[in-house]
Design an enzyme around this catalytic site. Sequence first.
Site, PDB file in Angstrom:
ATOM      1  N   GLY A  28       0.827  -1.205   0.000  1.00  0.00           N
ATOM      2  CA  GLY A  28       0.000   0.000   0.000  1.00  0.00           C
ATOM      3  C   GLY A  28       0.860   1.253   0.000  1.00  0.00           C
ATOM      4  O   GLY A  28       2.094   1.196  -0.151  1.00  0.00           O
ATOM      5  N   PHE A  29       0.218   2.372   0.195  1.00  0.00           N
ATOM      6  CA  PHE A  29       0.909   3.662   0.158  1.00  0.00           C
ATOM      7  C   PHE A  29       2.002   3.733   1.234  1.00  0.00           C
ATOM      8  O   PHE A  29       3.204   3.771   0.922  1.00  0.00           O
ATOM      9  CB  PHE A  29      -0.138   4.777   0.303  1.00  0.00           C
ATOM     10  CG  PHE A  29       0.406   6.082   0.791  1.00  0.00           C
ATOM     11  CD1 PHE A  29       1.437   6.720   0.112  1.00  0.00           C
ATOM     12  CD2 PHE A  29      -0.101   6.669   1.944  1.00  0.00           C
ATOM     13  CE1 PHE A  29       1.963   7.919   0.577  1.00  0.00           C
ATOM     14  CE2 PHE A  29       0.407   7.868   2.410  1.00  0.00           C
ATOM     15  CZ  PHE A  29       1.442   8.493   1.726  1.00  0.00           C
ATOM     16  N   PHE A  52      -5.888  -5.457  -1.886  1.00  0.00           N
ATOM     17  CA  PHE A  52      -7.210  -4.806  -1.951  1.00  0.00           C
ATOM     18  C   PHE A  52      -7.041  -3.362  -2.416  1.00  0.00           C
ATOM     19  O   PHE A  52      -7.702  -2.919  -3.356  1.00  0.00           O
ATOM     20  CB  PHE A  52      -7.912  -4.893  -0.589  1.00  0.00           C
ATOM     21  CG  PHE A  52      -9.211  -4.124  -0.563  1.00  0.00           C
ATOM     22  CD1 PHE A  52     -10.184  -4.336  -1.540  1.00  0.00           C
ATOM     23  CD2 PHE A  52      -9.457  -3.174   0.422  1.00  0.00           C
ATOM     24  CE1 PHE A  52     -11.382  -3.612  -1.532  1.00  0.00           C
ATOM     25  CE2 PHE A  52     -10.647  -2.445   0.436  1.00  0.00           C
ATOM     26  CZ  PHE A  52     -11.611  -2.671  -0.550  1.00  0.00           C
ATOM     27  N   THR A  53      -6.158  -2.624  -1.776  1.00  0.00           N
ATOM     28  CA  THR A  53      -5.863  -1.256  -2.246  1.00  0.00           C
ATOM     29  C   THR A  53      -4.392  -1.089  -2.624  1.00  0.00           C
ATOM     30  O   THR A  53      -4.014  -0.038  -3.140  1.00  0.00           O
ATOM     31  CB  THR A  53      -6.214  -0.205  -1.161  1.00  0.00           C
ATOM     32  OG1 THR A  53      -5.577  -0.592   0.059  1.00  0.00           O
ATOM     33  CG2 THR A  53      -7.710  -0.111  -0.940  1.00  0.00           C
ATOM     34  N   ASP A  74      -4.153 -12.724   2.995  1.00  0.00           N
ATOM     35  CA  ASP A  74      -5.135 -11.879   3.692  1.00  0.00           C
ATOM     36  C   ASP A  74      -4.961 -12.108   5.189  1.00  0.00           C
ATOM     37  O   ASP A  74      -5.085 -13.250   5.659  1.00  0.00           O
ATOM     38  CB  ASP A  74      -6.535 -12.304   3.224  1.00  0.00           C
ATOM     39  CG  ASP A  74      -7.590 -11.314   3.664  1.00  0.00           C
ATOM     40  OD1 ASP A  74      -7.559 -10.881   4.836  1.00  0.00           O
ATOM     41  OD2 ASP A  74      -8.447 -10.975   2.830  1.00  0.00           O
ATOM     42  N   LYS A 107     -13.250  -6.987  10.062  1.00  0.00           N
ATOM     43  CA  LYS A 107     -12.534  -8.270  10.171  1.00  0.00           C
ATOM     44  C   LYS A 107     -11.025  -8.050  10.064  1.00  0.00           C
ATOM     45  O   LYS A 107     -10.238  -8.656  10.777  1.00  0.00           O
ATOM     46  CB  LYS A 107     -12.974  -9.225   9.055  1.00  0.00           C
ATOM     47  CG  LYS A 107     -14.304  -9.882   9.291  1.00  0.00           C
ATOM     48  CD  LYS A 107     -14.528 -10.907   8.181  1.00  0.00           C
ATOM     49  CE  LYS A 107     -15.867 -11.585   8.302  1.00  0.00           C
ATOM     50  NZ  LYS A 107     -16.160 -12.426   7.132  1.00  0.00           N
ATOM     51  N   THR A 108     -10.632  -7.176   9.137  1.00  0.00           N
ATOM     52  CA  THR A 108      -9.192  -6.924   8.956  1.00  0.00           C
ATOM     53  C   THR A 108      -8.591  -6.344  10.230  1.00  0.00           C
ATOM     54  O   THR A 108      -7.522  -6.784  10.682  1.00  0.00           O
ATOM     55  CB  THR A 108      -8.967  -5.980   7.757  1.00  0.00           C
ATOM     56  OG1 THR A 108      -9.413  -6.652   6.578  1.00  0.00           O
ATOM     57  CG2 THR A 108      -7.511  -5.593   7.608  1.00  0.00           C
ATOM     58  N   ARG A 122       3.668 -16.298  19.495  1.00  0.00           N
ATOM     59  CA  ARG A 122       4.337 -17.581  19.240  1.00  0.00           C
ATOM     60  C   ARG A 122       5.822 -17.409  18.993  1.00  0.00           C
ATOM     61  O   ARG A 122       6.635 -18.172  19.496  1.00  0.00           O
ATOM     62  CB  ARG A 122       3.704 -18.274  18.020  1.00  0.00           C
ATOM     63  CG  ARG A 122       2.631 -19.274  18.366  1.00  0.00           C
ATOM     64  CD  ARG A 122       2.245 -20.107  17.164  1.00  0.00           C
ATOM     65  NE  ARG A 122       1.874 -19.291  16.019  1.00  0.00           N
ATOM     66  CZ  ARG A 122       0.673 -18.768  15.817  1.00  0.00           C
ATOM     67  NH1 ARG A 122      -0.306 -18.968  16.680  1.00  0.00           N
ATOM     68  NH2 ARG A 122       0.421 -18.050  14.747  1.00  0.00           N
ATOM     69  N   TYR A 161     -14.243   1.493  10.502  1.00  0.00           N
ATOM     70  CA  TYR A 161     -12.807   1.811  10.562  1.00  0.00           C
ATOM     71  C   TYR A 161     -12.441   2.274  11.977  1.00  0.00           C
ATOM     72  O   TYR A 161     -11.527   1.737  12.592  1.00  0.00           O
ATOM     73  CB  TYR A 161     -12.505   2.897   9.537  1.00  0.00           C
ATOM     74  CG  TYR A 161     -11.050   3.287   9.413  1.00  0.00           C
ATOM     75  CD1 TYR A 161     -10.122   2.437   8.821  1.00  0.00           C
ATOM     76  CD2 TYR A 161     -10.610   4.525   9.868  1.00  0.00           C
ATOM     77  CE1 TYR A 161      -8.796   2.812   8.687  1.00  0.00           C
ATOM     78  CE2 TYR A 161      -9.282   4.910   9.732  1.00  0.00           C
ATOM     79  CZ  TYR A 161      -8.376   4.042   9.143  1.00  0.00           C
ATOM     80  OH  TYR A 161      -7.051   4.424   9.014  1.00  0.00           O
TER      81      TYR A 161
HETATM   82  P1  NAD Z   1      -3.474   1.819   1.774  1.00  0.00           P
HETATM   83  O1  NAD Z   1      -4.902   1.509   1.509  1.00  0.00           O
HETATM   84  O2  NAD Z   1      -2.674   2.448   0.702  1.00  0.00           O
HETATM   85  O3  NAD Z   1      -2.692   0.518   2.252  1.00  0.00           O
HETATM   86  C1  NAD Z   1      -3.292  -0.531   2.969  1.00  0.00           C
HETATM   87  C2  NAD Z   1      -2.699  -1.829   2.467  1.00  0.00           C
HETATM   88  O4  NAD Z   1      -3.263  -2.916   3.215  1.00  0.00           O
HETATM   89  C3  NAD Z   1      -3.004  -2.107   0.997  1.00  0.00           C
HETATM   90  O5  NAD Z   1      -1.840  -2.545   0.349  1.00  0.00           O
HETATM   91  C4  NAD Z   1      -4.069  -3.203   1.046  1.00  0.00           C
HETATM   92  O6  NAD Z   1      -4.089  -3.996  -0.120  1.00  0.00           O
HETATM   93  C5  NAD Z   1      -3.648  -3.948   2.298  1.00  0.00           C
HETATM   94  N1  NAD Z   1      -4.729  -4.701   2.935  1.00  0.00           N
HETATM   95  C6  NAD Z   1      -5.972  -4.275   3.244  1.00  0.00           C
HETATM   96  N2  NAD Z   1      -6.668  -5.252   3.848  1.00  0.00           N
HETATM   97  C7  NAD Z   1      -5.842  -6.318   3.934  1.00  0.00           C
HETATM   98  C8  NAD Z   1      -5.983  -7.634   4.451  1.00  0.00           C
HETATM   99  N3  NAD Z   1      -7.134  -8.058   5.000  1.00  0.00           N
HETATM  100  N4  NAD Z   1      -4.929  -8.494   4.369  1.00  0.00           N
HETATM  101  C9  NAD Z   1      -3.760  -8.088   3.793  1.00  0.00           C
HETATM  102  N5  NAD Z   1      -3.571  -6.847   3.276  1.00  0.00           N
HETATM  103  C10 NAD Z   1      -4.609  -5.986   3.350  1.00  0.00           C
HETATM  104  O7  NAD Z   1      -3.465   2.728   3.106  1.00  0.00           O
HETATM  105  P2  NAD Z   1      -2.259   3.494   3.807  1.00  0.00           P
HETATM  106  O8  NAD Z   1      -2.546   4.941   3.758  1.00  0.00           O
HETATM  107  O9  NAD Z   1      -0.948   2.998   3.302  1.00  0.00           O
HETATM  108  O10 NAD Z   1      -2.465   3.038   5.320  1.00  0.00           O
HETATM  109  C11 NAD Z   1      -1.661   2.018   5.902  1.00  0.00           C
HETATM  110  C12 NAD Z   1      -2.045   1.857   7.363  1.00  0.00           C
HETATM  111  O11 NAD Z   1      -1.854   3.090   8.061  1.00  0.00           O
HETATM  112  C13 NAD Z   1      -3.517   1.466   7.573  1.00  0.00           C
HETATM  113  O12 NAD Z   1      -3.597   0.542   8.626  1.00  0.00           O
HETATM  114  C14 NAD Z   1      -4.175   2.759   7.960  1.00  0.00           C
HETATM  115  O13 NAD Z   1      -5.296   2.555   8.773  1.00  0.00           O
HETATM  116  C15 NAD Z   1      -3.054   3.463   8.709  1.00  0.00           C
HETATM  117  N6  NAD Z   1      -3.229   4.924   8.657  1.00  0.00           N
HETATM  118  C16 NAD Z   1      -2.930   5.629   7.527  1.00  0.00           C
HETATM  119  C17 NAD Z   1      -3.151   6.994   7.483  1.00  0.00           C
HETATM  120  C18 NAD Z   1      -2.817   7.820   6.270  1.00  0.00           C
HETATM  121  O14 NAD Z   1      -3.104   9.023   6.271  1.00  0.00           O
HETATM  122  N7  NAD Z   1      -2.210   7.284   5.237  1.00  0.00           N
HETATM  123  C19 NAD Z   1      -3.691   7.656   8.604  1.00  0.00           C
HETATM  124  C20 NAD Z   1      -4.018   6.887   9.721  1.00  0.00           C
HETATM  125  C21 NAD Z   1      -3.771   5.528   9.756  1.00  0.00           C
END
Ligand code: NAD
Length: 333
Positions: A28-29, A52-53, A74, A107-108, A122, A161
């Site tokens: 992800g990002f 997913f994203t 997942d 669930k995630t 573990r 969320y």
């Molecule tokens: P994003 O959507 O770009 O990245 C999330 C990643 O998690 C994606 O690669 C997606 O495919 C993967 N993912 C989602 N559900 C999954 C699952 N069940 N199993 C395996 N992989 C799964 O979002 P992001 O901005 O990179 O955020 C990353 C984390 O940081 C998240 O947990 C988010 O809640 C937290 N966060 C981000 C921000 C922000 O501003 N970017 C702010 C607060 C919290």
Amino acid sequence: MTDNKNPQPSRSSPYEEPLRILVTGGAGFLGSHLCRRLVMDGNEVICLDNFFTGHRRNIQDLLDHHDFELIRHDIVNPIFLEVDRIYNLACPASPIHYQYNPVKTIKTSVMGTINMLGLAKRVRARVLQASTSEVYGNPQVHPQPEPYWGHVNPIGLRSCYDEGKRCAETLCFDYHRQNKVEIKVARIFNTYGPNMDIDDGRVISNFIIQALRNIPLTIFGDGSQTRSFCYVDDMVQGLIALMNTPEDFTGPVNLGNPKEITIMELAEKILRLTGSSSTIDHLPPPADDPIQRQPDIALAKDKLDWQPTVSLDKGLGHTISFFESILSRESAS
Ligand code: NAD
Ligand code: UDP
């Protein structure tokens, strides 16, 4: 003392065995930047993602690296791996993505976090949980310090969320108290930068793409709501600094840029930086949209010796260049 401008490697000594680090949501990002930085610091990184994203293209440059491994998985399902550290980032973060399948989002955060904490128990790994400023909901205390319990609607559209992440924090502390799992809880505030998805739907990527396409910028509501935006390199530095704190420091700790700005001011800034001819459209505000958000980062400064160093103008400049290259590749193909 760590110096933000000269980040310390995440291994404590170059003579030690490399750490095996699992990054969930690593495609992800935020995860892709974190994986890159951890590999560059000499660690062995396992990136786990269900795409997913996230996207392979975010980590394309790492795929052939001998210290990098990608697993499609997942986290709602258990997995058995030998690792020293776990950064649990897997979870969609943009409102449109986490509201697409709200039950899956919960669930995630809940089952996924149980699986990561169970794995940590573990194999005696240390876990950093990516929590969020959304645990404060629509805050009535401003700026938000960690002891504030928040003001969250438990049954609204954002609850999957917000409440999922709140429960994930609870799980971290219960595994810590009950099973002595080493935990670090980061409350991440709005973060932006290259590798945000073009369809992500968050405000900075939306405004930049709209500005570059010279179409109207969509402001939800009157634009008086505020956010505080942190550039991704600063955030990655903060996450690593938190992971490397002594065992007895658990957090939660706010990580974000305390410089607050209204969404209207952000729109005007992006129009100026892109030289766009876009106008501004006002659309109805989304339900439960927090009115104000600004981190109190005193704890991060004290315990992590961390604070953001990249200004909004500079960070937006890097992000605009990223989206310009994406759009020019799109129009060439
Ligand atoms: P994003 O959507 O770009 O990245 C999330 C990643 O998690 C994606 O690669 C997606 O495919 C993967 N993912 C989602 N559900 C999954 C699952 N069940 N199993 C395996 N992989 C799964 O979002 P992001 O901005 O990179 O955020 C990353 C984390 O940081 C998240 O947990 C988010 O809640 C937290 N966060 C981000 C921000 C922000 O501003 N970017 C702010 C607060 C919290
Ligand atoms: N927002 C907006 N136009 C957009 C996208 C978002 O005005 O095209 C607003 C949104 O209503 C919120 C703020 O910008 O007040 C930040 O939204 P984002 O989705 O980036 O993050 P979050 O709400 O999770 O902080």
